[in-house]
Design a protein around this motif. Structure first.
Motif, PDB file in Angstrom:
ATOM      1  N   PRO A 342      37.494  41.932  30.310  1.00 35.17           N
ATOM      2  CA  PRO A 342      39.047  42.426  30.290  1.00 35.17           C
ATOM      3  C   PRO A 342      39.536  41.725  31.543  1.00 35.17           C
ATOM      4  CG  PRO A 342      37.059  44.184  31.498  1.00 35.17           C
ATOM      5  CD  PRO A 342      36.386  42.884  30.944  1.00 35.17           C
ATOM      6  N   PHE A 343      40.649  41.835  31.681  1.00 39.39           N
ATOM      7  CA  PHE A 343      41.569  41.232  32.595  1.00 39.39           C
ATOM      8  C   PHE A 343      42.648  42.317  32.972  1.00 39.39           C
ATOM      9  CE2 PHE A 343      45.150  39.189  34.432  1.00 39.39           C
ATOM     10  CZ  PHE A 343      45.007  38.615  35.784  1.00 39.39           C
ATOM     11  N   LEU A 344      42.769  42.734  34.219  1.00 37.93           N
ATOM     12  CA  LEU A 344      44.057  43.595  34.713  1.00 37.93           C
ATOM     13  C   LEU A 344      44.670  42.955  35.847  1.00 37.93           C
ATOM     14  CD1 LEU A 344      42.098  47.035  34.488  1.00 37.93           C
ATOM     15  CD2 LEU A 344      43.837  46.139  33.121  1.00 37.93           C
ATOM     16  N   ALA A 345      45.919  43.001  35.880  1.00 38.47           N
ATOM     17  CA  ALA A 345      46.816  42.550  36.936  1.00 38.47           C
ATOM     18  C   ALA A 345      47.701  43.531  37.320  1.00 38.47           C
ATOM     19  CB  ALA A 345      47.492  41.138  36.788  1.00 38.47           C
ATOM     20  N   TYR A 346      47.992  43.648  39.138  1.00 33.81           N
ATOM     21  CA  TYR A 346      48.992  44.479  39.313  1.00 33.81           C
ATOM     22  C   TYR A 346      49.596  43.992  40.544  1.00 33.81           C
ATOM     23  CZ  TYR A 346      51.260  48.773  41.426  1.00 33.81           C
ATOM     24  OH  TYR A 346      51.778  49.638  41.832  1.00 33.81           O
ATOM     25  N   GLY A 347      50.725  44.245  40.763  1.00 35.06           N
ATOM     26  CA  GLY A 347      51.392  43.983  42.103  1.00 35.06           C
ATOM     27  C   GLY A 347      53.080  44.400  42.064  1.00 35.06           C
ATOM     28  N   LYS A 348      53.553  44.476  43.020  1.00 41.61           N
ATOM     29  CA  LYS A 348      54.960  44.630  43.299  1.00 41.61           C
ATOM     30  C   LYS A 348      55.898  43.521  42.598  1.00 41.61           C
ATOM     31  CE  LYS A 348      55.068  48.669  44.971  1.00 41.61           C
ATOM     32  NZ  LYS A 348      55.348  48.857  46.352  1.00 41.61           N
ATOM     33  N   SER A 349      55.127  42.336  42.802  1.00 46.24           N
ATOM     34  CA  SER A 349      55.847  41.071  42.172  1.00 46.24           C
ATOM     35  C   SER A 349      55.418  40.595  40.815  1.00 46.24           C
ATOM     36  CB  SER A 349      55.165  39.771  43.030  1.00 46.24           C
ATOM     37  OG  SER A 349      55.322  39.993  44.396  1.00 46.24           O
ATOM     38  N   LEU A 350      54.683  41.878  40.013  1.00 47.78           N
ATOM     39  CA  LEU A 350      54.665  41.379  38.523  1.00 47.78           C
ATOM     40  C   LEU A 350      55.393  42.420  37.756  1.00 47.78           C
ATOM     41  CD1 LEU A 350      50.620  40.914  38.949  1.00 47.78           C
ATOM     42  CD2 LEU A 350      52.702  39.115  39.119  1.00 47.78           C
ATOM     43  N   LYS A 351      55.489  42.088  36.284  1.00 47.87           N
ATOM     44  CA  LYS A 351      55.819  43.243  35.606  1.00 47.87           C
ATOM     45  C   LYS A 351      54.648  43.948  35.284  1.00 47.87           C
ATOM     46  CE  LYS A 351      58.646  39.606  33.396  1.00 47.87           C
ATOM     47  NZ  LYS A 351      58.684  38.791  32.221  1.00 47.87           N
ATOM     48  N   GLY A 352      55.416  45.130  34.596  1.00 48.09           N
ATOM     49  CA  GLY A 352      54.397  46.258  33.945  1.00 48.09           C
ATOM     50  C   GLY A 352      54.416  46.015  32.482  1.00 48.09           C
ATOM     51  N   ASN A 353      53.319  46.640  32.022  1.00 48.25           N
ATOM     52  CA  ASN A 353      53.010  46.629  30.411  1.00 48.25           C
ATOM     53  C   ASN A 353      53.378  45.319  29.991  1.00 48.25           C
ATOM     54  OD1 ASN A 353      52.573  47.844  28.129  1.00 48.25           O
ATOM     55  ND2 ASN A 353      54.611  48.896  27.794  1.00 48.25           N
ATOM     56  N   ILE A 354      52.555  44.444  30.279  1.00 47.89           N
ATOM     57  CA  ILE A 354      52.655  43.024  29.727  1.00 47.89           C
ATOM     58  C   ILE A 354      51.158  42.748  29.025  1.00 47.89           C
ATOM     59  CG2 ILE A 354      52.655  40.456  29.869  1.00 47.89           C
ATOM     60  CD1 ILE A 354      55.246  42.111  30.219  1.00 47.89           C
ATOM     61  N   ASN A 355      51.416  42.581  27.776  1.00 52.83           N
ATOM     62  CA  ASN A 355      49.798  42.313  27.005  1.00 52.83           C
ATOM     63  C   ASN A 355      49.776  40.834  27.015  1.00 52.83           C
ATOM     64  OD1 ASN A 355      47.597  42.045  25.302  1.00 52.83           O
ATOM     65  ND2 ASN A 355      48.506  43.275  23.616  1.00 52.83           N
ATOM     66  N   LEU A 356      48.737  40.284  27.769  1.00 51.73           N
ATOM     67  CA  LEU A 356      48.515  38.933  27.610  1.00 51.73           C
ATOM     68  C   LEU A 356      47.453  38.542  26.402  1.00 51.73           C
ATOM     69  CD1 LEU A 356      47.597  38.569  31.446  1.00 51.73           C
ATOM     70  CD2 LEU A 356      49.499  37.621  30.176  1.00 51.73           C
ATOM     71  N   GLY A 357      47.181  39.346  25.570  1.00 51.81           N
ATOM     72  CA  GLY A 357      46.504  39.163  24.319  1.00 51.81           C
ATOM     73  C   GLY A 357      45.009  38.441  24.618  1.00 51.81           C
ATOM     74  N   THR A 358      44.374  37.607  23.671  1.00 50.41           N
ATOM     75  CA  THR A 358      43.146  37.242  23.955  1.00 50.41           C
ATOM     76  C   THR A 358      43.370  35.806  24.498  1.00 50.41           C
ATOM     77  OG1 THR A 358      42.293  38.557  22.286  1.00 50.41           O
ATOM     78  CG2 THR A 358      41.031  36.506  22.773  1.00 50.41           C
ATOM     79  N   ARG A 359      42.950  35.563  25.655  1.00 52.92           N
ATOM     80  CA  ARG A 359      42.905  34.243  26.358  1.00 52.92           C
ATOM     81  C   ARG A 359      41.789  33.369  25.938  1.00 52.92           C
ATOM     82  NH1 ARG A 359      48.183  34.090  27.982  1.00 52.92           N
ATOM     83  NH2 ARG A 359      47.359  32.202  29.073  1.00 52.92           N
TER      84      ARG A 359
END
Length: 392
Positions: A342-359
């Motif tokens: 799994p991969f999760l990313a979070y921060g004030k500089s980032l958008k929310g609810n973005i699905n990066l799919g399968t990398r």
């Protein structure tokens, strides 16, 4: 603007078999999903808020209607399913040739050379569980001073020794000697010091484990960060995995919660670049020992601390959470498993609810970090920064 990435690897927290998992005997592995199924459901509210349950293919985790974070799953292109291979791929190395393994123990010439240069005899030399082999051979080791050597399904040469029989510095020196022996066709991924204490029938492995990895074959995003005077702070066994290459500061940890606390300490300081943390207990204490309940509790404990990590973030920080392979504690074996992570990313500089799919590769993380800090691209991977960065 992003000044710092806090990157936490939940060691072995995979999320389902990769398409080629059958080649490794792992087609039924799903570390998160099978744990959740076995215990009647996993409740990880803080990771769920970031989108853990919304990742494509995720089972056993609740979905959020509008996750706060960016989320996806990563495939491994390297040939292997071990710690070194996974971490190296994240920062830009495709290990096309798997590291050698020794299911029948190490060849005679390796053991003879080891005994010659250390001046001590070997007992063991077989595939074994670390806790089982010290129970089996610990007393003989104490009585003779002979070194317990063993391996696993991974590419590792492990040396177990009682701390009162072999002082830590001496054990570490033996590992360094062994690292120099194991070259060419016998270049295992890691030589591992496995110190323990206690009495026969009640031995305990200590937190003084050290990994002596191969030196990465070429520069990675870590080297590039260091070259451009960014901090590369290694927490846990990160320094060992990369043999110190590309690291500017490092601290070892006693357990997962100590790893989180050390990460929080570094977050309070005025540094710029990368804080790179490995939380090994999921793998070492619970995955390899088929301890489903312990693994689940470890996930709960991390999830509780995640609030503290998020609350400690500066507006210019981003948080990345991922894993390096699987180690499904519900399957009959005790080895790593070839899984998506799994991969999760979070921060004030980032958008929310973005699905990066399968990398396509773990290296997409390293390539994204390269773009964040305007570094030269690494050899593999595709940055997803433009998909997640907020337009301020």
């Amino acid at each position: 603007m992003i000044n710092r990435v806090i990157w936490i690897v939940l060691d072995s927290v995979g999320m389902g078999a990769l398409p080629d998992a059958h080649k490794y005997g792992d087609e039924n592995s799903n570390t998160i999903g099978n744990i959740s199924k076995t215990i009647g459901g996993l409740n990880l509210p803080n990771m769920e808020k970031l989108g853990l349950g919304n990742i494509d293919g995720m089972v056993g985790i609740k979905k959020e209607e509008s996750p706060l974070g960016c989320y996806g799953r990563l495939s491994e292109i390297s040939n292997g399913k071990d710690t070194t291979t996974g971490h190296w791929e994240m920062v830009g190395i495709n290990s096309k040739d798997p590291f050698p393994t020794y299911p029948k123990g190490f060849p005679k010439e390796i053991i003879e050379e080891f005994e010659k240069v250390t001046g001590r005899k070997v007992i063991g030399n077989k595939t074994a569980s670390g806790t089982a082999i010290i129970e089996e051979m610990g007393e003989e080791h104490i009585n003779t001073g002979n070194l317990i050597v063993y391996t696993s399904a991974d590419s590792v040469f492990q040396i177990a020794a009682h701390e009162e029989v072999i002082p830590l510095e001496e054990l570490y020196r033996y590992c360094e000697i062994t690292r120099n022996i194991l070259k060419g066709e016998h270049a295992v991924g890691r030589v591992i010091a496995r110190p323990f204490t206690g009495e026969p029938g009640n031995f305990t492995r200590t937190s003084n484990r050290r990994d002596f990895s191969l030196v990465p074959p070429y520069n990675t995003v870590l080297d590039n960060l260091k070259k451009h005077n960014f901090d590369v702070i290694a927490v846990g066994k990160i320094e060992d995995i990369f043999s110190g290459k590309g690291i500017t500061e490092a601290v070892h940890t006693k357990d997962n919660m100590d790893g989180v606390d050390k990460t929080l300490e570094f977050m309070k300081r005025d540094n710029k670049g990368l804080i790179f943390t490995n939380l090994v207990d999921f793998d070492m204490k619970w995955g390899h020992r088929n301890d489903v309940e312990g693994y689940a509790k470890g996930l709960y404990d991390f999830d509780k601390k995640l609030n503290e990590i998020i609350d400690s973030m500066k507006d210019t920080d981003v948080l990345f959470i991922t894993a390096d392979h699987g180690c499904d504690p519900t399957t009959p074996g005790t080895d790593h498993s070839r899984e998506y992570v799994p991969f999760l990313a979070y921060g004030k500089s980032l958008k929310g609810n973005i699905n990066l799919g399968t990398r396509k590769t773990f290296a997409d993380i390293g390539q994204t970090i390269s773009e964040i800090f305007s570094l030269e691209p690494i050899k593999i991977g595709e940055s997803f920064l433009q998909k997640i960065i907020a337009n301020h």
